[in-house]
Write a protein that holds these residues in place. Structure first.
Motif, PDB file in Angstrom:
ATOM      1  N   LYS A  80      -3.160   6.275  -1.438  1.00 39.75           N
ATOM      2  CA  LYS A  80      -4.536   5.831  -1.658  1.00 39.75           C
ATOM      3  C   LYS A  80      -4.628   4.570  -2.502  1.00 39.75           C
ATOM      4  N   THR A  81      -3.484   3.995  -2.862  1.00 41.45           N
ATOM      5  CA  THR A  81      -3.497   2.831  -3.752  1.00 41.45           C
ATOM      6  C   THR A  81      -2.859   1.618  -3.078  1.00 41.45           C
ATOM      7  N   THR A 112     -14.042   3.083  -2.586  1.00 37.04           N
ATOM      8  CA  THR A 112     -12.863   2.343  -3.032  1.00 37.04           C
ATOM      9  C   THR A 112     -13.209   1.577  -4.306  1.00 37.04           C
ATOM     10  N   ALA A 145      -5.784  -4.765  -7.705  1.00 34.64           N
ATOM     11  CA  ALA A 145      -5.306  -3.453  -7.290  1.00 34.64           C
ATOM     12  C   ALA A 145      -6.511  -2.621  -6.880  1.00 34.64           C
ATOM     13  N   TYR A 146      -6.295  -1.665  -5.985  1.00 34.89           N
ATOM     14  CA  TYR A 146      -7.405  -0.829  -5.536  1.00 34.89           C
ATOM     15  C   TYR A 146      -6.970   0.631  -5.402  1.00 34.89           C
ATOM     16  N   TYR A 147      -7.958   1.500  -5.484  1.00 38.51           N
ATOM     17  CA  TYR A 147      -7.724   2.932  -5.358  1.00 38.51           C
ATOM     18  C   TYR A 147      -8.809   3.527  -4.467  1.00 38.51           C
ATOM     19  N   GLU A 148      -8.392   4.204  -3.422  1.00 38.96           N
ATOM     20  CA  GLU A 148      -9.328   4.846  -2.497  1.00 38.96           C
ATOM     21  C   GLU A 148      -9.665   6.232  -3.018  1.00 38.96           C
ATOM     22  N   THR A 193       0.846  -1.193   0.000  1.00 39.23           N
ATOM     23  CA  THR A 193       0.000   0.000   0.000  1.00 39.23           C
ATOM     24  C   THR A 193       0.879   1.239   0.000  1.00 39.23           C
ATOM     25  N   THR A 214     -11.874  -1.419  -6.884  1.00 39.82           N
ATOM     26  CA  THR A 214     -10.979  -2.569  -6.945  1.00 39.82           C
ATOM     27  C   THR A 214     -11.107  -3.232  -8.308  1.00 39.82           C
TER      28      THR A 214
END
Length: 332
Positions: free
Chosen positions: A79-80, A115, A106-109, A76, A117
């Motif tokens: 935000k990713t 969020t 992968a994810y991005y807040e 992490t 994903t």
């Protein structure tokens, strides 16, 4: 001269301190975790096999066996983040959709509440999961075996408050693996509403065999006392295209006697339908869950399966089967 030297030293110190702060801000966080489990099992009928052990050939479960070994790499930064969950073993063979990959996403807040994903992630349906370290019982339910196990696509999670959450997903049909390829563009749309630990889940679309497959699932639980917990999983699936589906429900009654020992009982009813024909099975699992250390726990399942319709996993010719399984699960 001393003032000049002191000023230079102070400036150098401030620059170094500032650079150290920048370096810390730029660095992300890397974590490594995983599990390993092995088991010993025996049934009380002729022949090998144990219902509910998730392996490619459940009839081969006999004596000692290997279950699941996985390593989860997570990183992490800001935000990713990314997660790579690599799993091997007979238990993983049925669940992995892409070789040794259990999960890879992968994810991005976008904000504190939203969020996004993208990738392959374990299903949001059901009470039980692939990884045995996260389950109270070692053998799995018929509801879990009915799937899906994972999805490949994109999802959006929205946390409205501490109690209320929403999720929307667009994925490939869950019956499609990387070996198949989604050449027909078979897609599913999924959603979830969560409120105070209770979750209502829905999936609609193609599941690889039908274009109008509908999956409804409720998963939740209640603390009935300081030591007694009641978990619930109920599900319904149906397709008009194939004129088939299933319904089922399982209860998870668990009492914690100490920090290291708990007993649980899982009664389950599961029915499959095809046209006008129905077949059902009942399973009852008594489980002792003992933590030897913070990392190692022993799970003992005494299980009884009964069906007049040949639905007992690995024992289609039997009306009832009893089995005893002792598993050691190590987490790090």
């Amino acid at each position: 001269m001393k003032k000049i030297i002191f000023t230079l030293l102070l400036a150098t110190s401030l620059i170094a301190s500032g650079q150290e702060k920048v370096d810390k801000e730029e660095k992300g966080k890397f974590t490594l975790s995983g599990t390993v489990d092995v088991y010993g099992t025996a049934n009380f009928v002729d022949g090998s096999g144990t219902p509910g052990i998730l392996i490619a050939n459940p009839g081969n479960a006999n004596g000692f066996g290997l279950g699941f070994a996985n390593t989860v790499f997570a990183y992490t930064k800001g935000k990713t983040g990314v997660v790579a969950d690599i799993a091997f073993g007979p238990r993983a063979d049925d669940a992995n959709m892409a070789g040794a990959i259990n999960q890879l996403y992968a994810y991005y807040e976008v904000s504190d509440k939203v969020t996004i994903t993208a990738g392959q992630f374990n299903t949001f349906l059901g009470y039980e999961v692939i990884n045995p370290s996260a389950n109270f019982n070692y053998t799995v339910s018929y509801l879990f075996n009915a799937g899906p196990f994972s999805h490949t696509g994109v999802k959006l999670d929205y946390t409205s408050s501490e109690d209320l959450s929403f999720m929307l997903a667009l994925t490939n049909a869950h019956g499609i693996s990387s070996a198949d390829g989604n050449f027909g563009g078979d897609m599913q749309i999924g959603g979830q509403i969560g409120y105070k630990g209770q979750f209502l889940n829905v999936i609609y679309g193609s599941d690889g065999s039908a274009d109008d497959a509908l999956y409804l699932d409720y998963t939740g639980g209640f603390d009935l006392s300081d030591t007694f917990f009641l978990g619930i999983n109920a599900a319904y699936a149906n397709s008009s295209d194939t004129d088939s589906g299933y319904t089922g429900a399982a209860l998870y009654l668990q009492n914690t006697f100490s920090d290291t020992f708990a007993l649980g009982l899982r009664p389950e009813y599961f029915k499959v339908s095809a046209g006008t024909a129905d077949a059902d099975v009942f399973a009852l699992t008594l489980t002792a869950n003992a933590s030897l250390t913070d990392n190692l726990k022993l799970i003992t399942d005494l299980r009884y399966d009964s069906s007049e319709d040949g639905l007992i996993e690995a024992f289609a010719a039997e009306k009832s089967v009893s089995a005893l399984t002792l598993a050691a699960v190590y987490s790090f």
